[in-house]
Write a protein that holds these residues in place. Structure first.
Motif, mmCIF file in Angstrom:
data_model
loop_
_atom_site.group_PDB
_atom_site.id
_atom_site.type_symbol
_atom_site.label_atom_id
_atom_site.label_comp_id
_atom_site.label_asym_id
_atom_site.label_seq_id
_atom_site.Cartn_x
_atom_site.Cartn_y
_atom_site.Cartn_z
ATOM 1 N N ASP A 98 18.239 5.575 24.494
ATOM 2 C CA ASP A 98 18.154 6.917 23.902
ATOM 3 C C ASP A 98 16.932 7.659 24.404
ATOM 4 N N SER A 99 15.798 6.982 24.296
ATOM 5 C CA SER A 99 14.530 7.630 24.567
ATOM 6 C C SER A 99 14.406 8.079 26.015
ATOM 7 N N MET A 100 14.977 7.303 26.911
ATOM 8 C CA MET A 100 14.816 7.616 28.323
ATOM 9 C C MET A 100 16.102 8.163 28.927
ATOM 10 N N SER A 101 17.040 8.481 28.049
ATOM 11 C CA SER A 101 18.298 9.095 28.498
ATOM 12 C C SER A 101 18.978 8.297 29.603
ATOM 13 N N LEU A 102 19.138 7.037 29.337
ATOM 14 C CA LEU A 102 19.813 6.187 30.317
ATOM 15 C C LEU A 102 21.228 5.922 29.820
ATOM 16 N N ASP A 103 22.156 5.902 30.724
ATOM 17 C CA ASP A 103 23.536 5.623 30.332
ATOM 18 C C ASP A 103 23.714 4.156 30.029
ATOM 19 N N CYS A 104 23.190 3.370 30.932
ATOM 20 C CA CYS A 104 23.500 1.950 30.801
ATOM 21 C C CYS A 104 22.295 1.096 31.164
ATOM 22 N N VAL A 105 21.632 0.604 30.132
ATOM 23 C CA VAL A 105 20.496 -0.280 30.344
ATOM 24 C C VAL A 105 21.029 -1.639 30.762
ATOM 25 N N SER A 106 20.624 -2.099 31.923
ATOM 26 C CA SER A 106 21.182 -3.381 32.357
ATOM 27 C C SER A 106 20.248 -4.542 32.029
ATOM 28 N N ALA A 107 18.935 -4.285 32.026
ATOM 29 C CA ALA A 107 18.022 -5.388 31.705
ATOM 30 C C ALA A 107 16.643 -4.860 31.346
ATOM 31 N N LEU A 108 15.922 -5.662 30.593
ATOM 32 C CA LEU A 108 14.507 -5.419 30.347
ATOM 33 C C LEU A 108 13.733 -6.578 30.958
ATOM 34 N N VAL A 109 12.707 -6.248 31.720
ATOM 35 C CA VAL A 109 11.886 -7.295 32.332
ATOM 36 C C VAL A 109 10.421 -6.988 32.043
ATOM 37 N N LEU A 110 9.579 -7.997 32.114
ATOM 38 C CA LEU A 110 8.152 -7.769 31.928
ATOM 39 C C LEU A 110 7.611 -7.032 33.148
ATOM 40 N N ASP A 111 6.870 -5.959 32.889
ATOM 41 C CA ASP A 111 6.341 -5.169 33.990
ATOM 42 C C ASP A 111 5.409 -5.998 34.857
ATOM 43 N N GLU A 112 4.699 -6.930 34.258
ATOM 44 C CA GLU A 112 3.651 -7.649 34.987
ATOM 45 C C GLU A 112 4.185 -8.588 36.064
ATOM 46 N N ASP A 113 5.328 -9.232 35.781
ATOM 47 C CA ASP A 113 5.808 -10.185 36.781
ATOM 48 C C ASP A 113 7.329 -10.225 36.913
ATOM 49 N N GLY A 114 7.994 -9.288 36.264
ATOM 50 C CA GLY A 114 9.443 -9.196 36.455
ATOM 51 C C GLY A 114 10.262 -10.221 35.690
ATOM 52 N N THR A 115 9.624 -10.946 34.780
ATOM 53 C CA THR A 115 10.365 -11.930 33.990
ATOM 54 C C THR A 115 11.424 -11.249 33.128
ATOM 55 N N GLY A 116 12.647 -11.698 33.264
ATOM 56 C CA GLY A 116 13.740 -11.122 32.492
ATOM 57 C C GLY A 116 13.643 -11.496 31.027
ATOM 58 N N VAL A 117 13.757 -10.510 30.161
ATOM 59 C CA VAL A 117 13.731 -10.764 28.722
ATOM 60 C C VAL A 117 15.177 -10.689 28.240
ATOM 61 N N ASP A 118 15.823 -11.828 28.269
ATOM 62 C CA ASP A 118 17.261 -11.863 28.001
ATOM 63 C C ASP A 118 17.596 -12.330 26.602
ATOM 64 N N THR A 119 16.673 -13.044 25.998
ATOM 65 C CA THR A 119 17.026 -13.650 24.710
ATOM 66 C C THR A 119 16.125 -13.133 23.597
ATOM 67 N N GLU A 120 16.694 -13.092 22.424
ATOM 68 C CA GLU A 120 15.960 -12.649 21.248
ATOM 69 C C GLU A 120 14.738 -13.540 20.994
ATOM 70 N N GLU A 121 14.933 -14.820 21.210
ATOM 71 C CA GLU A 121 13.834 -15.767 20.964
ATOM 72 C C GLU A 121 12.622 -15.464 21.829
ATOM 73 N N PHE A 122 12.890 -15.269 23.125
ATOM 74 C CA PHE A 122 11.777 -14.987 24.031
ATOM 75 C C PHE A 122 11.159 -13.631 23.696
ATOM 76 N N PHE A 123 12.024 -12.682 23.396
ATOM 77 C CA PHE A 123 11.546 -11.352 23.023
ATOM 78 C C PHE A 123 10.538 -11.421 21.878
ATOM 79 N N GLN A 124 10.846 -12.285 20.916
ATOM 80 C CA GLN A 124 9.987 -12.362 19.738
ATOM 81 C C GLN A 124 8.605 -12.941 20.047
ATOM 82 N N THR A 125 8.449 -13.583 21.169
ATOM 83 C CA THR A 125 7.135 -14.127 21.517
ATOM 84 C C THR A 125 6.235 -13.083 22.174
ATOM 85 N N LEU A 126 6.794 -11.932 22.529
ATOM 86 C CA LEU A 126 5.984 -10.936 23.233
ATOM 87 C C LEU A 126 4.946 -10.331 22.289
ATOM 88 N N PRO A 127 3.755 -10.085 22.822
ATOM 89 C CA PRO A 127 2.712 -9.485 21.993
ATOM 90 C C PRO A 127 2.964 -7.992 21.779
#
Lengths: 97, 97
Positions: free
Chosen positions: B42-71
């Motif tokens: 919504d915020s960035m007016s994207l039609d289809c978000v395909s993935a979220l990755v960490l900007d620092e090293d490109g690590t894919g954030v695919d799972t809720e569990e891993f997401f929850q560990t992010l600071p």
């Protein structure tokens, strides 16, 4: 709650797992080496995970005990049969600290 | 009823989300990976978000569990179909930080 005694009791920790050419990296939670191996296979659609090594220097992570010493967000490389770890092409000398 | 165990119960945290060429960056609150994906779209007016990755090293954030560990204020990059993470052009070697 008997889990606390079983040795698999440790809480899941986040790891970052890359493939052999470092083109893909995934954040994966795991509480044991076997757990991580399974999740890596699923997450990265690999048929047969042959080994996990430390991305930084290729150290093989073969045992549960050693695995448990890794810090959160350790970067591991997954190897399939016949694949081999290589150093980062442009890695800075680590001694610059 | 598994919600309490699944980590979706956590309070919303702030994240910083950039697009693939790092020309736009937004602060977005989210309490779950799916929540963030929706808000980013919504915020960035994207039609289809395909993935979220960490900007620092490109690590894919695919799972809720891993997401929850992010600071808080972790910097994520949103990728649309066909887009690929690249390192910062001028990023310092990580060991110098």
């Amino acid at each position: 709650t008997q889990k606390l005694l079983s040795g698999r009791a440790s809480r899941p920790k986040p790891f970052r797992v890359t493939n052999v050419d470092r083109s893909v990296k995934k954040g994966i939670m795991a509480d044991a080496l076997e757990d991580l191996m399974n999740k890596v296979g699923d997450s990265m659609s690999l048929d047969c995970v042959s080994a996990l090594v430390l991305d930084e220097d290729g150290t093989g992570v073969d045992t549960e005990e050693f695995f448990q010493t890794l810090p959160e967000n350790a970067v591991l490389m997954v190897l399939e049969k016949g694949q081999k770890w290589r150093p980062h092409p442009n890695s800075p000398p680590r001694d610059q600290l």
